[in-house]
Design a protein around this motif. Structure first.
Motif, PDB file in Angstrom:
ATOM      1  N   THR A 149       0.547  -0.913   0.047  1.00 12.08           N
ATOM      2  CA  THR A 149      -0.129   0.108   0.105  1.00 12.08           C
ATOM      3  C   THR A 149       0.971   1.296  -0.117  1.00 12.08           C
ATOM      4  N   GLY A 150       0.136   2.251  -0.436  1.00 14.23           N
ATOM      5  CA  GLY A 150       0.922   3.891  -0.167  1.00 14.23           C
ATOM      6  C   GLY A 150      -0.283   4.705  -0.045  1.00 14.23           C
ATOM      7  N   SER A 151       0.120   5.725   0.670  1.00 15.89           N
ATOM      8  CA  SER A 151      -1.285   6.257   1.699  1.00 15.89           C
ATOM      9  C   SER A 151      -0.658   7.243   2.665  1.00 15.89           C
ATOM     10  N   GLU A 152      -2.107   8.441   2.698  1.00 11.43           N
ATOM     11  CA  GLU A 152      -1.450   9.967   2.925  1.00 11.43           C
ATOM     12  C   GLU A 152      -2.197  10.315   3.671  1.00 11.43           C
ATOM     13  N   ARG A 153      -2.355  11.032   5.121  1.00 17.74           N
ATOM     14  CA  ARG A 153      -3.819  12.180   5.246  1.00 17.74           C
ATOM     15  C   ARG A 153      -2.949  13.034   5.391  1.00 17.74           C
ATOM     16  N   VAL A 154      -3.210  13.533   4.959  1.00 18.51           N
ATOM     17  CA  VAL A 154      -2.176  14.813   5.021  1.00 18.51           C
ATOM     18  C   VAL A 154      -3.105  16.572   5.336  1.00 18.51           C
ATOM     19  N   SER A 155      -4.078  16.445   5.332  1.00 16.32           N
ATOM     20  CA  SER A 155      -5.081  17.485   4.672  1.00 16.32           C
ATOM     21  C   SER A 155      -4.895  18.077   6.060  1.00 16.32           C
ATOM     22  N   THR A 156      -5.118  17.250   7.914  1.00 17.33           N
ATOM     23  CA  THR A 156      -4.552  17.928   8.902  1.00 17.33           C
ATOM     24  C   THR A 156      -3.592  18.724   9.132  1.00 17.33           C
ATOM     25  N   TRP A 157      -2.781  17.850   8.127  1.00 16.91           N
ATOM     26  CA  TRP A 157      -1.008  18.954   8.353  1.00 16.91           C
ATOM     27  C   TRP A 157      -1.663  20.088   8.422  1.00 16.91           C
ATOM     28  N   MET A 158      -2.750  20.236   7.463  1.00 15.81           N
ATOM     29  CA  MET A 158      -2.343  21.927   6.700  1.00 15.81           C
ATOM     30  C   MET A 158      -3.273  22.683   6.808  1.00 15.81           C
ATOM     31  N   GLN A 159      -3.613  22.306   8.272  1.00 13.77           N
ATOM     32  CA  GLN A 159      -5.249  23.512   8.342  1.00 13.77           C
ATOM     33  C   GLN A 159      -4.979  24.431   8.967  1.00 13.77           C
ATOM     34  N   GLY A 160      -5.486  25.657   8.742  1.00 16.44           N
ATOM     35  CA  GLY A 160      -5.049  27.083   8.874  1.00 16.44           C
ATOM     36  C   GLY A 160      -4.684  27.273  10.803  1.00 16.44           C
ATOM     37  N   ALA A 161      -6.164  25.926  11.616  1.00 11.45           N
ATOM     38  CA  ALA A 161      -5.610  26.247  12.832  1.00 11.45           C
ATOM     39  C   ALA A 161      -4.131  25.802  13.043  1.00 11.45           C
ATOM     40  N   LYS A 162      -3.267  24.813  12.872  1.00 13.13           N
ATOM     41  CA  LYS A 162      -2.096  24.757  12.536  1.00 13.13           C
ATOM     42  C   LYS A 162      -0.989  25.284  13.230  1.00 13.13           C
ATOM     43  N   PHE A 163      -1.457  26.761  12.681  1.00 14.84           N
ATOM     44  CA  PHE A 163      -0.399  28.132  12.067  1.00 14.84           C
ATOM     45  C   PHE A 163      -0.311  29.412  12.514  1.00 14.84           C
TER      46      PHE A 163
END
Length: 377
Positions: A149-163
């Motif tokens: 398999t190959g997989s990614e869940r990157v959207s939560t890394w990119m949420q505005g609140a993280k910055f």
């Protein structure tokens, strides 16, 4: 040594597709201000839709292990069930945890028996690394089958609140409260999903893909890191790891965010890609005229054009009509992208027995490249 065939392919994309106009609403703005980079990045990458494991209310719907499980479930039928798996090999750039390993977390979501696991980490090539582990296990006769398999869940890394904390820190220093392009750039480039292959030593069904060979290259001995997370690049090009920062700096400087040095990406990714591609074709004695489909993992159509330009410059001819990608429809899913490209072509009804597929996967982490030749059987 046995032959190795991809006998089944599958994928999973979470929730409904997200258009370019919906992206910032789903991820959230930084400091309640629209991104200055978004329009430029989207115009260049050519992606029209992507998928996020976040619903319209901002709730997380899947973690990475769950996305991977859903992709694996698509491989099961009356002839191949959960308990038939002998090896589970999983690659990702964005595991849910530092520890345990990603494959262990995926295995934990099933009720299958004890099996061998392998986790491949890295950036985009981690999906190909997981595939090669399964390929070698089946080829050597050590395992009768492997699920890769190959997989990614990157959207939560990119949420505005993280910055938010970084923006607050910039304001306190009386600096412009805008995060650097090396971080904002990736917010409009990456998306979520998972792909899965079943590898066996005999072809099955109407069509199978025989893996003729797999070859990888690294240029880390020549080039500094380009895409990184969990650290910060210093002036000499080295990376200072997250564990060397004080805890308050982790948030104030968004140490765990994904970053990309766009300058060295533009300078080297295509040049080194074509350099290594020419080498592998020569060493494996492959004439480009014999290739029916070229399946490159490209992060954007901008870099697809750069790749084609560099191929022509280095006198490597693979006509654009032989290229196949689904980037515009599913987005750049990192290590999972090659799985979704192959899955889409495999199920497109375009393939016929004897067709030869050349796979090319670059990663900009520290400039690595993976190639494979597959034949339709």
């Amino acid at each position: 040594m046995k032959n190795v065939y991809i006998t089944k392919t599958g994928h999973f994309l979470p929730n409904d597709p997200v258009s370019n106009d919906e992206m910032e609403k789903r991820l959230g703005m930084i400091d309640d201000q629209p991104s200055r980079a978004k329009r430029i990045v989207l115009r260049n990458n050519g992606i029209k839709e992507r998928y996020y494991a976040i619903d319209t209310e901002g709730n997380i719907t899947h973690n990475n292990a769950q996305l991977t499980k859903e992709a694996i479930l698509t491989l099961f039928d009356n002839d191949f069930k959960e308990d038939d798996i002998e090896l589970l090999s999983c690659g990702t750039s964005t595991p849910d945890n530092l520890l345990p390993a990603h494959a262990s977390m995926v295995h934990g979501l099933f009720s299958m028996r004890s099996i061998e696991l392998n986790t491949a980490s890295g950036v985009c090539c981690s999906g190909m690394n997981s595939l090669k582990y399964g390929y070698l296990a089946v080829k050597s006769g050590d395992k009768k089958n492997a699920v890769c398999t190959g997989s990614e869940r990157v959207s939560t890394w990119m949420q505005g609140a993280k910055f938010d904390k970084e923006v607050e820190n910039l304001k306190s220093l009386e600096e412009t409260p805008v995060i650097g392009f090396k971080k904002d750039f990736l917010r409009w480039m990456l998306s979520d999903g998972a792909g899965a292959f079943l590898l066996e030593s005999e072809p099955k069904g109407e069509l199978s893909l025989k893996i003729e060979w797999m070859r990888a290259y690294s240029f880390a001995h020549e080039l500094e890191a380009c895409m990184y997370a969990g650290g910060e690049k210093l002036e000499d090009g080295s990376l200072k790891p997250w564990s060397d920062f004080q805890p308050e700096e982790w948030l104030a400087e968004s140490i765990f965010s994904l970053k990309q040095d766009v300058k060295i990406l533009d300078e080297y990714v295509s040049v080194k890609g074509v350099e290594s591609l020419k080498d592998v074709l020569e060493s494996e004695n492959v004439n480009t005229d014999s290739i029916d489909y070229f399946l490159p993992h490209i992060s954007s159509f901008y870099f697809g054009d750069k790749l084609l330009e560099e191929m022509r410059k280095q006198q490597l001819d693979i006509p654009k009509e032989k290229w196949f990608t689904n980037l515009a429809d599913v987005g750049n899913i990192g290590s999972a992208s090659v799985y979704l490209i192959i899955d889409a072509l495999f199920k497109s009804k375009k393939l016929k027995k004897g067709d030869r597929l050349l796979i090319a996967v670059p990663e900009s982490g520290r400039f690595s490249y993976f190639y494979s030749l597959m034949t339709v059987c």
